[in-house]
Design a protein around this motif. Structure first.
Motif, PDB file in Angstrom:
ATOM      1  N   GLU A  72       0.824  -1.207   0.000  1.00  0.00           N
ATOM      2  CA  GLU A  72       0.000   0.000   0.000  1.00  0.00           C
ATOM      3  C   GLU A  72       0.860   1.259   0.000  1.00  0.00           C
ATOM      4  O   GLU A  72       0.598   2.220  -0.726  1.00  0.00           O
ATOM      5  N   ARG A  73       1.935   1.265   0.787  1.00  0.00           N
ATOM      6  CA  ARG A  73       2.820   2.429   0.869  1.00  0.00           C
ATOM      7  C   ARG A  73       3.533   2.669  -0.466  1.00  0.00           C
ATOM      8  O   ARG A  73       3.624   3.809  -0.941  1.00  0.00           O
ATOM      9  N   VAL A  74       4.033   1.624  -1.101  1.00  0.00           N
ATOM     10  CA  VAL A  74       4.707   1.769  -2.399  1.00  0.00           C
ATOM     11  C   VAL A  74       3.724   2.281  -3.449  1.00  0.00           C
ATOM     12  O   VAL A  74       4.054   3.168  -4.232  1.00  0.00           O
ATOM     13  N   ALA A  75       2.519   1.735  -3.453  1.00  0.00           N
ATOM     14  CA  ALA A  75       1.517   2.167  -4.433  1.00  0.00           C
ATOM     15  C   ALA A  75       1.183   3.640  -4.269  1.00  0.00           C
ATOM     16  O   ALA A  75       1.065   4.373  -5.247  1.00  0.00           O
ATOM     17  N   ARG A  76       1.060   4.089  -3.035  1.00  0.00           N
ATOM     18  CA  ARG A  76       0.680   5.471  -2.767  1.00  0.00           C
ATOM     19  C   ARG A  76       1.845   6.441  -2.975  1.00  0.00           C
ATOM     20  O   ARG A  76       1.724   7.431  -3.690  1.00  0.00           O
ATOM     21  N   LEU A  77       3.000   6.138  -2.368  1.00  0.00           N
ATOM     22  CA  LEU A  77       4.109   7.078  -2.376  1.00  0.00           C
ATOM     23  C   LEU A  77       4.958   7.033  -3.642  1.00  0.00           C
ATOM     24  O   LEU A  77       5.393   8.066  -4.144  1.00  0.00           O
ATOM     25  N   ARG A  78       5.215   5.850  -4.154  1.00  0.00           N
ATOM     26  CA  ARG A  78       6.099   5.736  -5.325  1.00  0.00           C
ATOM     27  C   ARG A  78       5.348   5.773  -6.643  1.00  0.00           C
ATOM     28  O   ARG A  78       5.852   6.279  -7.637  1.00  0.00           O
ATOM     29  N   HIS A  92      -3.071  -9.065  -3.121  1.00  0.00           N
ATOM     30  CA  HIS A  92      -3.841  -9.786  -4.140  1.00  0.00           C
ATOM     31  C   HIS A  92      -3.952  -8.972  -5.429  1.00  0.00           C
ATOM     32  O   HIS A  92      -4.102  -9.543  -6.520  1.00  0.00           O
ATOM     33  N   LEU A  93      -3.828  -7.662  -5.319  1.00  0.00           N
ATOM     34  CA  LEU A  93      -3.842  -6.807  -6.501  1.00  0.00           C
ATOM     35  C   LEU A  93      -2.669  -7.138  -7.423  1.00  0.00           C
ATOM     36  O   LEU A  93      -2.786  -7.076  -8.650  1.00  0.00           O
ATOM     37  N   LEU A  94      -1.540  -7.532  -6.838  1.00  0.00           N
ATOM     38  CA  LEU A  94      -0.384  -7.943  -7.649  1.00  0.00           C
ATOM     39  C   LEU A  94      -0.709  -9.188  -8.470  1.00  0.00           C
ATOM     40  O   LEU A  94      -0.264  -9.330  -9.606  1.00  0.00           O
ATOM     41  N   ARG A  95      -1.466 -10.082  -7.884  1.00  0.00           N
ATOM     42  CA  ARG A  95      -1.884 -11.302  -8.589  1.00  0.00           C
ATOM     43  C   ARG A  95      -2.742 -10.930  -9.799  1.00  0.00           C
ATOM     44  O   ARG A  95      -2.549 -11.454 -10.891  1.00  0.00           O
ATOM     45  N   ALA A 117      -2.788  -8.025 -11.346  1.00  0.00           N
ATOM     46  CA  ALA A 117      -1.936  -7.308 -12.299  1.00  0.00           C
ATOM     47  C   ALA A 117      -1.127  -8.291 -13.137  1.00  0.00           C
ATOM     48  O   ALA A 117      -0.960  -8.103 -14.346  1.00  0.00           O
ATOM     49  N   CYS A 118      -0.638  -9.340 -12.502  1.00  0.00           N
ATOM     50  CA  CYS A 118       0.124 -10.366 -13.220  1.00  0.00           C
ATOM     51  C   CYS A 118      -0.765 -11.046 -14.268  1.00  0.00           C
ATOM     52  O   CYS A 118      -0.363 -11.227 -15.412  1.00  0.00           O
ATOM     53  N   GLY A 119      -1.974 -11.416 -13.880  1.00  0.00           N
ATOM     54  CA  GLY A 119      -2.902 -12.062 -14.817  1.00  0.00           C
ATOM     55  C   GLY A 119      -3.207 -11.188 -16.015  1.00  0.00           C
ATOM     56  O   GLY A 119      -3.174 -11.647 -17.166  1.00  0.00           O
ATOM     57  N   TYR A 120      -3.502  -9.910 -15.771  1.00  0.00           N
ATOM     58  CA  TYR A 120      -3.796  -8.997 -16.872  1.00  0.00           C
ATOM     59  C   TYR A 120      -2.573  -8.768 -17.754  1.00  0.00           C
ATOM     60  O   TYR A 120      -2.680  -8.711 -18.974  1.00  0.00           O
ATOM     61  N   ALA A 121      -1.412  -8.643 -17.150  1.00  0.00           N
ATOM     62  CA  ALA A 121      -0.192  -8.416 -17.930  1.00  0.00           C
ATOM     63  C   ALA A 121       0.101  -9.612 -18.834  1.00  0.00           C
ATOM     64  O   ALA A 121       0.450  -9.434 -20.009  1.00  0.00           O
ATOM     65  N   LEU A 122      -0.041 -10.815 -18.302  1.00  0.00           N
ATOM     66  CA  LEU A 122       0.193 -12.015 -19.123  1.00  0.00           C
ATOM     67  C   LEU A 122      -0.809 -12.093 -20.268  1.00  0.00           C
ATOM     68  O   LEU A 122      -0.439 -12.402 -21.406  1.00  0.00           O
ATOM     69  N   ALA A 123      -2.076 -11.793 -19.985  1.00  0.00           N
ATOM     70  CA  ALA A 123      -3.110 -11.833 -21.031  1.00  0.00           C
ATOM     71  C   ALA A 123      -2.837 -10.773 -22.095  1.00  0.00           C
ATOM     72  O   ALA A 123      -2.941 -11.051 -23.295  1.00  0.00           O
ATOM     73  N   ASN A 124      -2.476  -9.568 -21.689  1.00  0.00           N
ATOM     74  CA  ASN A 124      -2.207  -8.495 -22.644  1.00  0.00           C
ATOM     75  C   ASN A 124      -0.991  -8.771 -23.503  1.00  0.00           C
ATOM     76  O   ASN A 124      -0.865  -8.235 -24.601  1.00  0.00           O
ATOM     77  N   ARG A 125      -0.091  -9.581 -23.019  1.00  0.00           N
ATOM     78  CA  ARG A 125       1.093  -9.945 -23.807  1.00  0.00           C
ATOM     79  C   ARG A 125       0.829 -11.159 -24.705  1.00  0.00           C
ATOM     80  O   ARG A 125       1.722 -11.644 -25.367  1.00  0.00           O
TER      81      ARG A 125
END
Length: 110
Positions: free
Chosen positions: A45-51, A61-64, A66-74
């Motif tokens: 949460e801190r990395v998402a907000r600050l960086r 679970h959001l990373l999971r 993101a991984c699924g969408y990235a693999l599908a988009n590729r």
């Protein structure tokens, strides 16, 4: 705010093995203790907000997702994505491929 330069995965993994050769953990705190579930969630949460400047509620679970969408988009195979994510049912994985607009863009071209 300037972002730090990304570290290639292999370089990061070598550094991790060099700095903590006997640790069975991948995610460790600055004190070399394993992250707790809550500590890991707070870090995400801190990395998402600050960086990244994201204002949404980020969680591991959001990373999971993101991984699924990235693999599908590729253009990765839906069954391969299913295996990566550990889904029992292909319908769970189909959500990622249905939302990948470029997935079949050149499907019928020679």
């Amino acid at each position: 705010m300037a972002r730090p330069a990304p570290i290639p995965f292999k370089v990061a993994l070598r550094r991790l093995l060099r700095e903590s050769p006997s640790s069975p953990y991948v995610f460790v705190s600055e004190r070399r203790a394993p992250f707790t579930t809550g500590g890991f969630a707070k870090m995400i949460e801190r990395v998402a907000r600050l960086r990244l400047g994201l204002e949404l509620k980020a969680h591991p679970h959001l990373l999971r997702h993101a991984c699924g969408y990235a693999l599908a988009n590729r253009g990765h195979d839906t069954r391969a994505i299913q295996g990566w994510l550990g889904h029992r049912s292909i319908t769970s994985t189909a959500v990622y491929t249905a939302l990948a607009p470029n997935r079949f863009k050149d499907f019928w071209r020679d």
